[in-house]
Design an enzyme around this catalytic site. Structure first.
Site, PDB file in Angstrom:
ATOM      1  N   THR A  32       0.996  -0.826   0.307  1.00 60.07           N
ATOM      2  CA  THR A  32       0.113  -0.167   0.083  1.00 60.07           C
ATOM      3  C   THR A  32       0.837   1.846   0.519  1.00 60.07           C
ATOM      4  O   THR A  32       2.251   0.679   0.510  1.00 60.07           O
ATOM      5  CB  THR A  32      -0.472  -0.221   1.680  1.00 60.07           C
ATOM      6  OG1 THR A  32       0.029   0.600   2.180  1.00 60.07           O
ATOM      7  CG2 THR A  32      -1.285  -1.210   1.418  1.00 60.07           C
ATOM      8  N   ASP A  33       0.328   2.597  -0.120  1.00 60.60           N
ATOM      9  CA  ASP A  33       1.454   3.721   0.253  1.00 60.60           C
ATOM     10  C   ASP A  33       0.693   4.136   0.822  1.00 60.60           C
ATOM     11  O   ASP A  33      -0.417   2.937   1.963  1.00 60.60           O
ATOM     12  CB  ASP A  33       1.004   5.248  -0.884  1.00 60.60           C
ATOM     13  CG  ASP A  33       1.158   5.569  -0.898  1.00 60.60           C
ATOM     14  OD1 ASP A  33       2.981   5.900   0.135  1.00 60.60           O
ATOM     15  OD2 ASP A  33       1.892   6.143  -1.891  1.00 60.60           O
ATOM     16  N   TRP A  34       1.045   4.919   2.412  1.00 62.06           N
ATOM     17  CA  TRP A  34       1.202   5.540   3.580  1.00 62.06           C
ATOM     18  C   TRP A  34       0.139   5.725   3.904  1.00 62.06           C
ATOM     19  O   TRP A  34      -0.650   6.401   3.304  1.00 62.06           O
ATOM     20  CB  TRP A  34       1.826   6.857   3.452  1.00 62.06           C
ATOM     21  CG  TRP A  34       2.220   7.033   4.295  1.00 62.06           C
ATOM     22  CD1 TRP A  34       1.404   8.417   5.883  1.00 62.06           C
ATOM     23  CD2 TRP A  34       3.655   7.042   5.634  1.00 62.06           C
ATOM     24  NE1 TRP A  34       2.359   8.611   6.765  1.00 62.06           N
ATOM     25  CE2 TRP A  34       3.424   8.170   7.086  1.00 62.06           C
ATOM     26  CE3 TRP A  34       4.720   6.725   5.102  1.00 62.06           C
ATOM     27  CZ2 TRP A  34       4.561   8.074   7.116  1.00 62.06           C
ATOM     28  CZ3 TRP A  34       6.353   6.224   6.250  1.00 62.06           C
ATOM     29  CH2 TRP A  34       5.891   7.604   7.411  1.00 62.06           C
ATOM     30  N   GLU A  35      -0.344   4.297   4.912  1.00 61.40           N
ATOM     31  CA  GLU A  35      -1.774   4.892   6.131  1.00 61.40           C
ATOM     32  C   GLU A  35      -2.731   4.663   4.531  1.00 61.40           C
ATOM     33  O   GLU A  35      -4.584   4.481   5.904  1.00 61.40           O
ATOM     34  CB  GLU A  35      -1.574   5.664   6.268  1.00 61.40           C
ATOM     35  CG  GLU A  35      -1.942   6.610   8.419  1.00 61.40           C
ATOM     36  CD  GLU A  35      -2.189   7.402   8.515  1.00 61.40           C
ATOM     37  OE1 GLU A  35      -2.732   8.419   8.178  1.00 61.40           O
ATOM     38  OE2 GLU A  35      -0.975   7.720   9.158  1.00 61.40           O
ATOM     39  N   ASP A  36      -2.700   4.054   4.260  1.00 57.85           N
ATOM     40  CA  ASP A  36      -3.831   4.097   2.881  1.00 57.85           C
ATOM     41  C   ASP A  36      -4.988   3.101   3.076  1.00 57.85           C
ATOM     42  O   ASP A  36      -5.807   3.018   2.885  1.00 57.85           O
ATOM     43  CB  ASP A  36      -3.331   3.886   1.074  1.00 57.85           C
ATOM     44  CG  ASP A  36      -3.088   5.057   0.670  1.00 57.85           C
ATOM     45  OD1 ASP A  36      -3.410   6.244   1.923  1.00 57.85           O
ATOM     46  OD2 ASP A  36      -1.727   5.467   0.056  1.00 57.85           O
TER      47      ASP A  36
END
Ligand code: BGC
Length: 746
Positions: A295-299
């Site tokens: 995933t990307d950051w905190e997604d």
């Protein structure tokens, strides 16, 4: 036929290089059998360094590390806490992490990931290269590979084997704050450079200390937000997605990319992290991607907190994992671990999906050699900071320089001129490098190598003592840099003014802008410089095209320098004083204004101006500078366009050649670009599409015949049924100012 055979051989070789050996496969399966659910979910968890660090950058907190590695069994760590670390600090950090992992039951090494976006961002004294947008201007695929290999070596030298690069998002929205990370508006450049860069990261074999696992990102359509603001909604019909945004990823998969990062945004109301269609149906089944999806950051949690498609955090986790995510960049806590455990136990996520994700994670760890030796490798460290990297950085910056205007051949300047250097970028290092430079934002000068030069210094190096003057100070936004009175006074003594405008470094949403217009204080400075009556050379260091429409007519010369890394200033000075003959070509259409954001591969009706339009004589494609524009200090003449046949038949090929002559008095490089235009098609044809390019070097007076071979796939498009097809019909082929026509027949 030959071309076809060759490409199959290439694909087979690549598959061989990246294939897992049977022994590795068995090892992975044996490990999965031994693992508890907790151990599996831990592998899928990625946290940021801050979670295991003391407040002091790069100093680990042993209790926090134990909690992450032993209690939560995390599989991966990423990022820095504030700024780049030294190679030695990285070695300490990574050694401590892998030591801690020895306290776990199964001793599964941890994979560390970093963003080496234009060189190794997060190691002090690494070599930074031009951003992707500037590399696209070089049109030099071999050079893109060369800088990538240095980035890989400097990452690996730091003990890191996973790079979150390259960005493959197509830069068709110049407002977007991540535009500089893209290869510009054209699909062909994006897919060609993107695939080459992935090959360069991985082709040595990931066990080799010169390679790192790449991560193509951000799948899919991230760059196409309606407003241009980062992480805001995208509305995109499938036909557009498949024509302009998917091909780069398709090529990257073929090139053997090991991992992929997902777009944080939503497309047509569906967050991509929750899109089974995009992650499983398109990516896995259609594109055949076998690697790891992170995933990307905190997604994942944001599916609940920002996107509101999951009613609870646990639903968000189940949604993302069931859609096809393998690893969660959580990254600030262990919530994902707890929630995924609960979700599996409640039957909301099948264990088979967990095993599938863990299989990909363990396979990656095995491929990069972490099971053989998880620690920083001495053979890799030896590759850090070699002197030749500086030369490569200079070559790359040179080839990026794009000369937009040169009225009455004012450039190159002779070295006996008195030069006044003004503008906020004159004494800035950060405005030459941009995002992801020793910090995320790249805007803290104290972390840059001490031998980094400003434009003022690089110009001073060219001239005799007293040849250069300035009224600027350090600090891009310092009010003194915008003092028009001081500028006027100093200009009296100068023969020429070099005006350094553009953008200071920014990354992601801090780079959001309401307007592409240059800020007022920069425009006033330009007006004041022009009002002195002295010739003004505008140097633009910027990540995206800021409008210069009002001031452009008053400038004698304009050099687009982008954010070209460590050697930007030297490259600028070399071009201004003729020590380098510029050859960069714009990788985007430099727009005039918000109402004229037309791209080069526009549709026919975008060119139409009807009788009632005041500017009916202008073409609809009327940018400040068109895509592919870029001047040289010599001239190139194109002649004798030849086709091997007037017809391209079925699966055959056609060869198009043209003679290029350097008709000026200087040696120089020139990128020969081939565009096609289908005259009639079932889907409105693009006015132009770049299909091939070759960069050549010609001595003054020298000629060369350049040939291109096209097959039907090279001129295909996506039709209304979403199939990539080549329809029979007539195609114009344009090279320079030459044009020919051939017919495609099935
Ligand atoms: C960016 C990614 C990057 C990640 C890790 C995110 O904010 O969107 O491109 O890889 O952070 O640093």
């Amino acid at each position: 036929m030959k071309k076809l055979a060759l490409s199959w051989i290439t694909i087979l070789c690549i598959q061989f290089l990246f294939a897992q050996t049977p022994a590795e496969k068995l090892k992975v399966e044996a490990l999965i059998k031994k693992m508890t659910l907790e151990e599996k979910v831990g592998q899928m968890t990625q946290v940021t360094l801050g979670v295991v660090c003391t407040p002091q950058d790069g100093v680990l907190d042993t209790a926090a590390l134990r909690k992450a590695v032993v209690d939560y069994k995390v599989g991966s760590i990423l990022n820095v806490t504030g700024h780049a670390l030294t190679v030695d600090q990285w070695h300490t950090v990574i050694t401590q992490i892998q030591d801690e992992e020895k306290n776990t039951r199964l001793n599964i090494p941890i994979i560390y990931g970093l963003d080496g976006i234009h060189g190794q961002t997060y190691t002090l004294n690494s070599t930074l290269f031009p951003q992707n947008i500037a590399m696209a201007a070089t049109r030099n695929v071999d050079l893109a590979k060369e800088i990538t290999k240095v980035a890989a070596k400097e990452l690996r030298a730091s003990g890191v084997r996973w790079n979150f690069a390259p960005v493959l998002d197509c830069g068709r929205q110049p407002l977007w704050s991540r535009f500089p990370e893209t290869y510009g508006e054209d699909v062909y450049i994006g897919k060609t450079m993107g695939a080459a860069v992935i090959t360069a990261y991985e082709e040595d074999g990931l066990k080799n200390p010169t390679a790192v696992a790449s991560c193509m990102k951000h799948y899919l359509g991230y760059s196409a937000s309606r407003t241009g603001k980062d992480r805001t909604p995208i509305y995109m019909p499938d036909i557009e997605m498949r024509e302009y945004y998917l091909p780069q990823f398709r090529e990257a998969v073929k090139a053997g990319a090991s991992t992929l990062m997902v777009n944080s945004g939503e497309i047509n109301g569906v967050p991509v992290h929750a899109s089974k269609y995009l992650l499983t149906d398109v990516l896995r089944k259609e594109l055949g991607f076998e690697g790891l999806i992170v995933t990307d950051w905190e997604d994942i949690i944001r599916l609940h907190t920002r996107h509101f498609v999951a009613k609870t955090p646990r639903e968000a986790v189940a949604m993302a994992i069931n859609a096809g995510i393998d690893m969660s960049m959580v990254p600030n806590d262990f919530s994902f671990y707890d929630l995924l455990l609960e979700a599996v136990k409640a039957g909301e996520v099948p264990v088979s999906r967990i095993d599938d994700a863990v299989r990909r994670i363990l396979t990656l760890k095995m491929k990069v050699g972490l099971f053989d030796n998880p620690y920083p490798e001495p053979a890799a460290s030896a590759n850090f900071g070699k002197p030749e990297y500086q030369t490569i950085a200079l070559n790359a910056a040179h080839e990026a320089m794009t000369l937009l205007k040169n009225k009455n051949n004012i450039l190159p300047l002779s070295k006996d001129k008195k030069v006044l250097v003004v503008g906020p970028a004159a004494q800035s290092i950060t405005a030459l490098n941009g995002c992801w430079s020793y910090t995320w934002q790249g805007n803290q000068e104290q972390w840059y190598p001490l031998d980094s030069k400003t434009i003022l210094q690089a110009i001073a190096d060219k001239l005799p003592l007293g040849g250069v003057n300035t009224v600027t100070v350090k600090g891009f936004d310092n009010a003194a840099n915008f003092d028009t009175e001081k500028l006027k006074a100093a200009a009296a003594d100068a023969d020429v003014i070099v005006l350094c405008l553009g953008e200071n470094a920014y990354a992601e949403s801090p780079g959001n802008t309401r307007d592409l217009a240059l800020p007022d204080n920069q425009v006033k400075l330009a007006e004041a410089a022009a009002a002195t009556g002295k010739p003004v050379i505008l140097v633009l260091t910027e990540g995206r095209p800021r409008f210069i429409t009002g001031i452009e007519p008053k400038m004698s010369g304009i050099l687009m320098a982008y954010w070209s890394g460590k050697k930007t200033a030297e490259a600028i000075a070399d071009v201004l004083f003729g020590d380098y003959n510029p050859d960069g070509k714009l990788p985007f259409s430099y727009p005039r204004s918000m109402g004229e954001m037309v791209l080069y591969d526009r549709k026919p009706t975008e060119d139409v101006r009807e009788i009632f339009n005041a500017d009916m004589n202008a073409s609809g494609y009327d940018p400040m500078y068109r895509f592919g524009w870029g001047l040289s200090y010599t001239t190139f003449d194109y002649s004798d366009i030849q086709l091997s046949s007037n017809t391209l038949k079925g699966d055959g090929t056609i060869t198009i050649s043209v003679t290029v002559k350097n008709t000026g008095r200087r040696d120089g490089k020139n990128t020969v670009e081939l565009y096609t235009h289908e005259q009639y098609a079932s889907i409105t044809p693009n006015m132009q599409r770049l299909r091939a390019f070759k960069k050549i070097f010609l001595k003054a007076g020298e000629s060369q015949t350049v040939s291109f071979t096209l097959g039907k796939a090279d001129i295909a498009f996506v039709n209304a049924q979403l199939k990539t097809v080549t329809e029979p019909g007539d195609f114009d082929v344009m090279i320079g100012n030459k044009k020919a026509t051939f017919t495609y027949a099935q």
